[in-house]
Design a protein around this motif. Structure first.
Motif, PDB file in Angstrom:
ATOM      1  N   SER A  19       0.823  -1.213   0.000  1.00  0.00           N
ATOM      2  CA  SER A  19       0.000   0.000   0.000  1.00  0.00           C
ATOM      3  C   SER A  19       0.860   1.267   0.000  1.00  0.00           C
ATOM      4  O   SER A  19       0.502   2.252  -0.654  1.00  0.00           O
ATOM      5  CB  SER A  19      -0.971   0.002   1.178  1.00  0.00           C
ATOM      6  N   ASP A  20       2.004   1.262   0.676  1.00  0.00           N
ATOM      7  CA  ASP A  20       2.892   2.428   0.674  1.00  0.00           C
ATOM      8  C   ASP A  20       3.542   2.629  -0.690  1.00  0.00           C
ATOM      9  O   ASP A  20       3.690   3.765  -1.153  1.00  0.00           O
ATOM     10  CB  ASP A  20       3.972   2.302   1.744  1.00  0.00           C
ATOM     11  N   LEU A  23       0.922   4.049  -2.992  1.00  0.00           N
ATOM     12  CA  LEU A  23       0.690   5.452  -2.673  1.00  0.00           C
ATOM     13  C   LEU A  23       1.809   6.319  -3.250  1.00  0.00           C
ATOM     14  O   LEU A  23       1.561   7.369  -3.838  1.00  0.00           O
ATOM     15  CB  LEU A  23       0.588   5.634  -1.161  1.00  0.00           C
ATOM     16  N   HIS A  24       3.038   5.874  -3.096  1.00  0.00           N
ATOM     17  CA  HIS A  24       4.196   6.601  -3.619  1.00  0.00           C
ATOM     18  C   HIS A  24       4.098   6.763  -5.136  1.00  0.00           C
ATOM     19  O   HIS A  24       4.425   7.823  -5.679  1.00  0.00           O
ATOM     20  CB  HIS A  24       5.483   5.867  -3.243  1.00  0.00           C
ATOM     21  N   GLY A  26       1.292   6.564  -6.922  1.00  0.00           N
ATOM     22  CA  GLY A  26       0.005   7.090  -7.354  1.00  0.00           C
ATOM     23  C   GLY A  26      -0.740   6.078  -8.206  1.00  0.00           C
ATOM     24  O   GLY A  26      -1.444   6.424  -9.146  1.00  0.00           O
ATOM     25  N   THR A  28      -2.779   1.940  -8.245  1.00  0.00           N
ATOM     26  CA  THR A  28      -3.541   1.003  -7.427  1.00  0.00           C
ATOM     27  C   THR A  28      -2.617  -0.104  -6.926  1.00  0.00           C
ATOM     28  O   THR A  28      -1.581  -0.379  -7.552  1.00  0.00           O
ATOM     29  CB  THR A  28      -4.685   0.358  -8.229  1.00  0.00           C
TER      30      THR A  28
END
Length: 78
Positions: A19-20, A23-24, A26, A28
């Protein structure tokens, strides 16, 4: 470009949950997992699935937060 970004991120951060990384980038978690598979096939990334610390299987923990990846400087044989 994204693969190079993943490489730099993992080299800098060490073991990181899916998940990190997503997120980094941008992206899914599923798209990120697909990119990580490229590095895994090349023997440059290792995946580790972590069991919840509580030891239960209630399903409240997000699966992408229990899946860790780390950069491996040594290319694995096979």
């Amino acid at each position: 470009m994204m693969l190079a970004s993943i490489k730099r991120y993992l080299q800098h951060r060490g073991p990181v949950c899916l998940s990190d990384i997503a997120l980094h980038l941008g992206a899914t978690p599923d798209a990120t997992r697909g990119m990580l598979e490229t590095w895994i096939r090349k023997g440059r990334v290792r995946r580790q699935l972590i069991n919840p610390a509580c030891g239960s299987s209630c399903g409240k923990c997000r699966p992408d937060s229990m899946e860790f990846y780390e950069w491996s400087e040594e290319k694995s044989d096979g």
